[in-house]
Design a protein around this motif. Structure first.
Motif, PDB file in Angstrom:
ATOM      1  N   ALA A 167       0.827  -1.199   0.000  1.00 55.34           N
ATOM      2  CA  ALA A 167       0.000   0.000   0.000  1.00 55.34           C
ATOM      3  C   ALA A 167       0.869   1.261   0.000  1.00 55.34           C
ATOM      4  N   THR A 168       0.521   2.198  -0.854  1.00 61.38           N
ATOM      5  CA  THR A 168       1.211   3.488  -0.880  1.00 61.38           C
ATOM      6  C   THR A 168       0.323   4.618  -0.392  1.00 61.38           C
ATOM      7  N   VAL A 169      -0.984   4.343  -0.262  1.00 63.30           N
ATOM      8  CA  VAL A 169      -1.919   5.365   0.197  1.00 63.30           C
ATOM      9  C   VAL A 169      -3.098   4.672   0.863  1.00 63.30           C
ATOM     10  N   VAL A 170      -3.706   5.323   1.843  1.00 64.66           N
ATOM     11  CA  VAL A 170      -4.920   4.822   2.495  1.00 64.66           C
ATOM     12  C   VAL A 170      -5.974   5.914   2.383  1.00 64.66           C
ATOM     13  N   SER A 171      -7.092   5.611   1.722  1.00 64.22           N
ATOM     14  CA  SER A 171      -8.153   6.596   1.557  1.00 64.22           C
ATOM     15  C   SER A 171      -9.455   5.894   1.230  1.00 64.22           C
ATOM     16  N   ALA A 172     -10.560   6.611   1.411  1.00 65.84           N
ATOM     17  CA  ALA A 172     -11.879   6.060   1.110  1.00 65.84           C
ATOM     18  C   ALA A 172     -12.201   6.241  -0.361  1.00 65.84           C
ATOM     19  N   THR A 173     -11.313   5.744  -1.182  1.00 65.74           N
ATOM     20  CA  THR A 173     -11.481   5.759  -2.633  1.00 65.74           C
ATOM     21  C   THR A 173     -11.034   4.406  -3.159  1.00 65.74           C
ATOM     22  N   PRO A 174     -11.827   3.754  -3.998  1.00 67.19           N
ATOM     23  CA  PRO A 174     -11.388   2.453  -4.523  1.00 67.19           C
ATOM     24  C   PRO A 174     -10.129   2.599  -5.373  1.00 67.19           C
ATOM     25  N   LYS A 175      -9.154   1.754  -5.115  1.00 62.68           N
ATOM     26  CA  LYS A 175      -7.918   1.714  -5.898  1.00 62.68           C
ATOM     27  C   LYS A 175      -7.733   0.255  -6.300  1.00 62.68           C
ATOM     28  N   THR A 176      -8.186  -0.082  -7.499  1.00 59.57           N
ATOM     29  CA  THR A 176      -8.257  -1.484  -7.910  1.00 59.57           C
ATOM     30  C   THR A 176      -6.871  -2.048  -8.189  1.00 59.57           C
ATOM     31  N   ILE A 177      -6.550  -3.126  -7.508  1.00 66.21           N
ATOM     32  CA  ILE A 177      -5.273  -3.810  -7.687  1.00 66.21           C
ATOM     33  C   ILE A 177      -5.339  -4.721  -8.918  1.00 66.21           C
ATOM     34  N   TYR A 178      -6.423  -5.494  -9.027  1.00 66.43           N
ATOM     35  CA  TYR A 178      -6.536  -6.507 -10.080  1.00 66.43           C
ATOM     36  C   TYR A 178      -8.010  -6.725 -10.373  1.00 66.43           C
ATOM     37  N   SER A 179      -8.354  -6.848 -11.662  1.00 68.37           N
ATOM     38  CA  SER A 179      -9.768  -7.002 -12.006  1.00 68.37           C
ATOM     39  C   SER A 179      -9.961  -7.781 -13.300  1.00 68.37           C
ATOM     40  N   LEU A 180     -11.131  -8.388 -13.425  1.00 69.98           N
ATOM     41  CA  LEU A 180     -11.661  -8.928 -14.663  1.00 69.98           C
ATOM     42  C   LEU A 180     -13.006  -8.248 -14.877  1.00 69.98           C
ATOM     43  N   GLY A 181     -13.333  -7.902 -16.128  1.00 69.09           N
ATOM     44  CA  GLY A 181     -14.581  -7.199 -16.363  1.00 69.09           C
ATOM     45  C   GLY A 181     -15.214  -7.541 -17.693  1.00 69.09           C
ATOM     46  N   SER A 182     -16.512  -7.300 -17.784  1.00 68.22           N
ATOM     47  CA  SER A 182     -17.244  -7.524 -19.020  1.00 68.22           C
ATOM     48  C   SER A 182     -17.104  -6.313 -19.935  1.00 68.22           C
ATOM     49  N   ALA A 183     -17.757  -6.364 -21.080  1.00 64.75           N
ATOM     50  CA  ALA A 183     -17.659  -5.280 -22.059  1.00 64.75           C
ATOM     51  C   ALA A 183     -18.692  -4.192 -21.830  1.00 64.75           C
ATOM     52  N   MET A 184     -19.598  -4.386 -20.890  1.00 68.90           N
ATOM     53  CA  MET A 184     -20.715  -3.470 -20.705  1.00 68.90           C
ATOM     54  C   MET A 184     -20.310  -2.236 -19.904  1.00 68.90           C
ATOM     55  N   PHE A 185     -20.974  -1.112 -20.185  1.00 68.43           N
ATOM     56  CA  PHE A 185     -20.884   0.086 -19.374  1.00 68.43           C
ATOM     57  C   PHE A 185     -21.874  -0.035 -18.206  1.00 68.43           C
ATOM     58  N   GLY A 186     -21.724   0.815 -17.206  1.00 69.78           N
ATOM     59  CA  GLY A 186     -22.699   0.853 -16.119  1.00 69.78           C
ATOM     60  C   GLY A 186     -22.548  -0.308 -15.164  1.00 69.78           C
ATOM     61  N   SER A 187     -23.673  -0.942 -14.799  1.00 75.38           N
ATOM     62  CA  SER A 187     -23.674  -2.025 -13.805  1.00 75.38           C
ATOM     63  C   SER A 187     -23.238  -3.335 -14.453  1.00 75.38           C
ATOM     64  N   SER A 188     -21.985  -3.383 -14.841  1.00 73.50           N
ATOM     65  CA  SER A 188     -21.470  -4.522 -15.594  1.00 73.50           C
ATOM     66  C   SER A 188     -20.899  -5.593 -14.675  1.00 73.50           C
ATOM     67  N   HIS A 190     -12.087  -8.413 -20.228  1.00 74.73           N
ATOM     68  CA  HIS A 190     -10.956  -7.553 -19.886  1.00 74.73           C
ATOM     69  C   HIS A 190     -10.276  -8.065 -18.621  1.00 74.73           C
ATOM     70  N   GLU A 191      -8.949  -8.099 -18.626  1.00 71.60           N
ATOM     71  CA  GLU A 191      -8.153  -8.388 -17.437  1.00 71.60           C
ATOM     72  C   GLU A 191      -7.230  -7.196 -17.240  1.00 71.60           C
ATOM     73  N   ALA A 192      -7.200  -6.638 -16.027  1.00 74.04           N
ATOM     74  CA  ALA A 192      -6.436  -5.414 -15.813  1.00 74.04           C
ATOM     75  C   ALA A 192      -5.693  -5.434 -14.485  1.00 74.04           C
ATOM     76  N   ILE A 193      -4.505  -4.872 -14.503  1.00 71.79           N
ATOM     77  CA  ILE A 193      -3.684  -4.662 -13.314  1.00 71.79           C
ATOM     78  C   ILE A 193      -3.619  -3.159 -13.082  1.00 71.79           C
ATOM     79  N   GLY A 218     -16.569  -1.923 -19.654  1.00 72.41           N
ATOM     80  CA  GLY A 218     -16.798  -1.116 -20.841  1.00 72.41           C
ATOM     81  C   GLY A 218     -16.267   0.287 -20.640  1.00 72.41           C
ATOM     82  N   THR A 219     -15.916   0.590 -19.393  1.00 72.22           N
ATOM     83  CA  THR A 219     -15.325   1.866 -19.035  1.00 72.22           C
ATOM     84  C   THR A 219     -14.210   1.615 -18.029  1.00 72.22           C
ATOM     85  N   LEU A 220     -13.491   2.661 -17.661  1.00 66.39           N
ATOM     86  CA  LEU A 220     -12.362   2.553 -16.736  1.00 66.39           C
ATOM     87  C   LEU A 220     -12.649   3.343 -15.470  1.00 66.39           C
ATOM     88  N   ALA A 221     -12.178   2.823 -14.330  1.00 69.25           N
ATOM     89  CA  ALA A 221     -12.377   3.529 -13.066  1.00 69.25           C
ATOM     90  C   ALA A 221     -11.432   2.982 -12.012  1.00 69.25           C
TER      91      ALA A 221
END
Length: 304
Positions: free
Chosen positions: A76-97, A178-181, A187-190
């Motif tokens: 960890a380099t920071v602690v805050s009430a904001t999501p900081k995604t380490i690793y994810s898999l996701g669908s192609a959809m926007f919104g509640s994907s 999608h697989e992301a580090i 369908g979007t990035l966050a």
């Protein structure tokens, strides 16, 4: 690798550069986007994004509604009430994907968090772990073993945290593409991460597999997963330590075995920042030492 967890993994990556090798498949294929680069953490080499643009990603095709196992090791380099995604898999959809991820922080609180939505526009499971401390190392395992949140657990450094949420959808249209580090990619990035990320892995264990004991042990000793297969033979050649070469065997990176020594195998080398099979004499052979892949040292002898 002869760790009891290894057989459940379909992908394992040590992201110490921006196009790391998958140690299960032997493939690469990661794309660097934005500001993310190799970094040095207290536990070794890693990658670190800027928290706003940087991540690594590649395309996959994995069913989203079957059992899932996700592993991540980060400092960890920071602690805050904001999501900081380490690793994810996701669908192609926007919104509640549909997605699955391990994150440092959530939308409203600081603890480590894991989530899964198995199908687009369906129920979300969330498991909340401990609040991290800057500079500390966290080994996380998120195991989604059933549609009931009571069965799904996030393990962090030896302690389990049970998920909450309604029944996960177990059928329908659901595919992770999608697989992301370092970010949550659908369908979007966050939710970009500025943390040092040292290991990510995923797998699909058979239905009904109980991994509580294995995940408790692994999250306490994550580098045990990378220990080489045990050999009954000890080689001593010349002065200094002897190290087994890493080779590409049936599409997987592994240490050369006793039976393969002297059969003309080509060692993997680091050449111009890329891992490749040696063709002539280019590059410096790679070895596995204490769970880390590195170049062989001048005072060591290569077993090949």
């Amino acid at each position: 690798m002869d760790h009891s967890l290894a057989g459940y993994l379909s992908s394992l990556t040590l992201p110490n550069d921006t196009n790391p090798v998958d140690l299960v498949s032997g493939q690469m294929g990661w794309a660097k986007v934005g500001a993310i680069d190799p970094s040095i953490s207290k536990a070794g080499t890693a990658v670190k994004g800027d928290g706003s643009t940087g991540y690594l990603s590649r395309s996959i095709n994995v069913s989203s509604y079957r059992p899932h196992l996700m592993l991540a090791v980060f400092e960890a380099t920071v602690v805050s009430a904001t999501p900081k995604t380490i690793y994810s898999l996701g669908s192609a959809m926007f919104g509640s994907s549909a997605y699955i991820r391990i994150s440092n922080g959530s939308d409203t609180t600081t603890p480590i968090m894991a989530q899964i939505r198995s199908v687009d526009n369906s129920t979300l499971h969330t498991a909340t772990g401990p609040a991290p401390t800057v500079g500390e190392l966290y080994a996380c395992a998120w195991y989604v073993s059933s549609t009931s949140s009571a069965d799904n657990k996030l393990w962090v450094n030896g302690t389990s945290y049970t998920a909450t949420g309604g029944t996960l959808q177990a059928s329908g249209s659901g595919t992770f593409v999608h697989e992301a580090i370092g970010t949550l990619k659908r369908g979007t990035l966050a939710h970009y991460s500025p943390d040092h990320i040292l290991l990510v892995a995923r797998g699909i264990p058979p239905l009904g597999t109980n991994l509580d004991a294995v995940l408790r042990e692994w999250t306490q000793n994550p580098w045990d997963l990378l220990e080489p297969e045990r050999s009954r033979t000890i080689f001593i050649f010349g002065s200094g330590l002897s190290r087994r070469a890493l080779i590409l065997d049936s599409g997987r990176i592994r240490q050369i075995t006793d039976a393969q020594v002297g059969t003309g195998q080509k060692p993997l080398v680091l050449d111009a920042g890329r891992i490749k099979q040696r063709v002539a004499s280019e590059g410096n052979p790679l070895v596995l030492v204490n769970g880390r892949i590195r170049e062989i040292m001048p005072n060591e002898t290569l077993i090949i």
